[in-house]
Design an enzyme around this catalytic site. Sequence first.
Site, PDB file in Angstrom:
ATOM      1  N   GLU A  38      34.290  39.500  21.410  1.00 11.20           N
ATOM      2  CA  GLU A  38      34.045  38.518  20.068  1.00 11.20           C
ATOM      3  C   GLU A  38      33.244  39.305  19.108  1.00 11.20           C
ATOM      4  O   GLU A  38      33.698  39.135  17.964  1.00 11.20           O
ATOM      5  CB  GLU A  38      33.695  37.048  20.465  1.00 11.20           C
ATOM      6  CG  GLU A  38      34.446  36.407  21.610  1.00 11.20           C
ATOM      7  CD  GLU A  38      34.170  36.470  22.939  1.00 11.20           C
ATOM      8  OE1 GLU A  38      33.579  37.611  23.438  1.00 11.20           O
ATOM      9  OE2 GLU A  38      34.191  35.662  23.432  1.00 11.20           O
TER      10      GLU A  38
ATOM     11  N   CYS B 293      30.157  41.731  23.473  1.00 13.17           N
ATOM     12  CA  CYS B 293      31.120  41.036  23.883  1.00 13.17           C
ATOM     13  C   CYS B 293      32.358  41.196  23.237  1.00 13.17           C
ATOM     14  O   CYS B 293      32.433  41.655  21.943  1.00 13.17           O
ATOM     15  CB  CYS B 293      30.830  39.336  23.908  1.00 13.17           C
ATOM     16  SG  CYS B 293      29.750  38.847  25.256  1.00 13.17           S
TER      17      CYS B 293
ATOM     18  N   GLU C 179      30.222  47.683  27.277  1.00 19.54           N
ATOM     19  CA  GLU C 179      29.037  47.479  27.960  1.00 19.54           C
ATOM     20  C   GLU C 179      28.106  48.832  27.769  1.00 19.54           C
ATOM     21  O   GLU C 179      28.377  49.727  27.389  1.00 19.54           O
ATOM     22  CB  GLU C 179      29.398  47.422  29.371  1.00 19.54           C
ATOM     23  CG  GLU C 179      29.971  46.050  29.640  1.00 19.54           C
ATOM     24  CD  GLU C 179      30.263  45.572  31.217  1.00 19.54           C
ATOM     25  OE1 GLU C 179      30.144  46.756  32.034  1.00 19.54           O
ATOM     26  OE2 GLU C 179      30.522  44.427  31.290  1.00 19.54           O
TER      27      GLU C 179
ATOM     28  N   CYS D 247      31.489  32.999  25.946  1.00 22.16           N
ATOM     29  CA  CYS D 247      30.147  32.448  26.280  1.00 22.16           C
ATOM     30  C   CYS D 247      29.331  31.849  25.138  1.00 22.16           C
ATOM     31  O   CYS D 247      29.718  31.673  24.123  1.00 22.16           O
ATOM     32  CB  CYS D 247      29.394  33.913  26.467  1.00 22.16           C
ATOM     33  SG  CYS D 247      28.884  35.014  25.116  1.00 22.16           S
TER      34      CYS D 247
HETATM   35  N1  THU Z   1      32.042  38.792  27.940  1.00 23.30           N
HETATM   36  C1  THU Z   1      32.769  38.858  26.880  1.00 23.30           C
HETATM   37  O1  THU Z   1      33.309  40.114  26.205  1.00 23.30           O
HETATM   38  N2  THU Z   1      32.929  37.816  26.044  1.00 23.30           N
HETATM   39  C2  THU Z   1      32.458  36.318  26.527  1.00 23.30           C
HETATM   40  O2  THU Z   1      32.874  35.449  25.997  1.00 23.30           O
HETATM   41  C3  THU Z   1      32.038  36.535  27.937  1.00 23.30           C
HETATM   42  C4  THU Z   1      31.581  37.654  28.548  1.00 23.30           C
HETATM   43  C5  THU Z   1      31.868  40.232  28.576  1.00 23.30           C
HETATM   44  C6  THU Z   1      30.407  40.602  28.385  1.00 23.30           C
HETATM   45  C7  THU Z   1      30.334  41.463  29.727  1.00 23.30           C
HETATM   46  O3  THU Z   1      30.854  42.885  29.486  1.00 23.30           O
HETATM   47  C8  THU Z   1      31.459  40.954  30.640  1.00 23.30           C
HETATM   48  O4  THU Z   1      32.166  40.003  29.991  1.00 23.30           O
HETATM   49  C9  THU Z   1      30.664  40.205  31.887  1.00 23.30           C
HETATM   50  O5  THU Z   1      29.716  39.247  31.496  1.00 23.30           O
END
Ligand code: THU
Length: 135
Positions: A59, A57, A48, A90
């Site tokens: 991924e 993310c 983040e 997501c």
């Molecule tokens: N997040 C991911 O790393 N991958 C996903 O597919 C869904 C969301 C992370 C982004 C953020 O740091 C946290 O989850 C909350 O949304």
Amino acid sequence: MSTGIDWDSLRSVARAAVTRAYAPYSSYSVGAAALTDDGRILEGCNVENASYGLTLCAECALVSQLHVTGGGRLVAVSVVDSDGTPLTPCGRCRQLLYEHGGADLWVDAEPDPVPVSQLLPDAFGPDHLKRKKGA
Ligand code: THU
């Protein structure tokens, strides 16, 4: 088929990766692991940023590692939360995974893995651009 994939070991790599997440803003840690078509195992975690929209993310890290370690295609992916429970990627990451694994990429899910084509039906992808160029 998803049956030839060692989902337990893939999930355990994702569970190790989630402990490395940098998620001070959402406190929602994510770990990801993938199997490539030449048998490599990749991993990633979410990272983040104080400027929230810049968050990467798990991924994203996975796909970067795919290329930095030699390229190829993703065959299977496991993404987990801090409890080690599989989460479905997501929307943006579904598109990202589709680009590098195609419709047949398997994604870990409860109760059973699903092809990414089920998570992203009628996906837009590289073939659309090729068709346009050939027209
Ligand atoms: N997040 C991911 O790393 N991958 C996903 O597919 C869904 C969301 C992370 C982004 C953020 O740091 C946290 O989850 C909350 O949304």
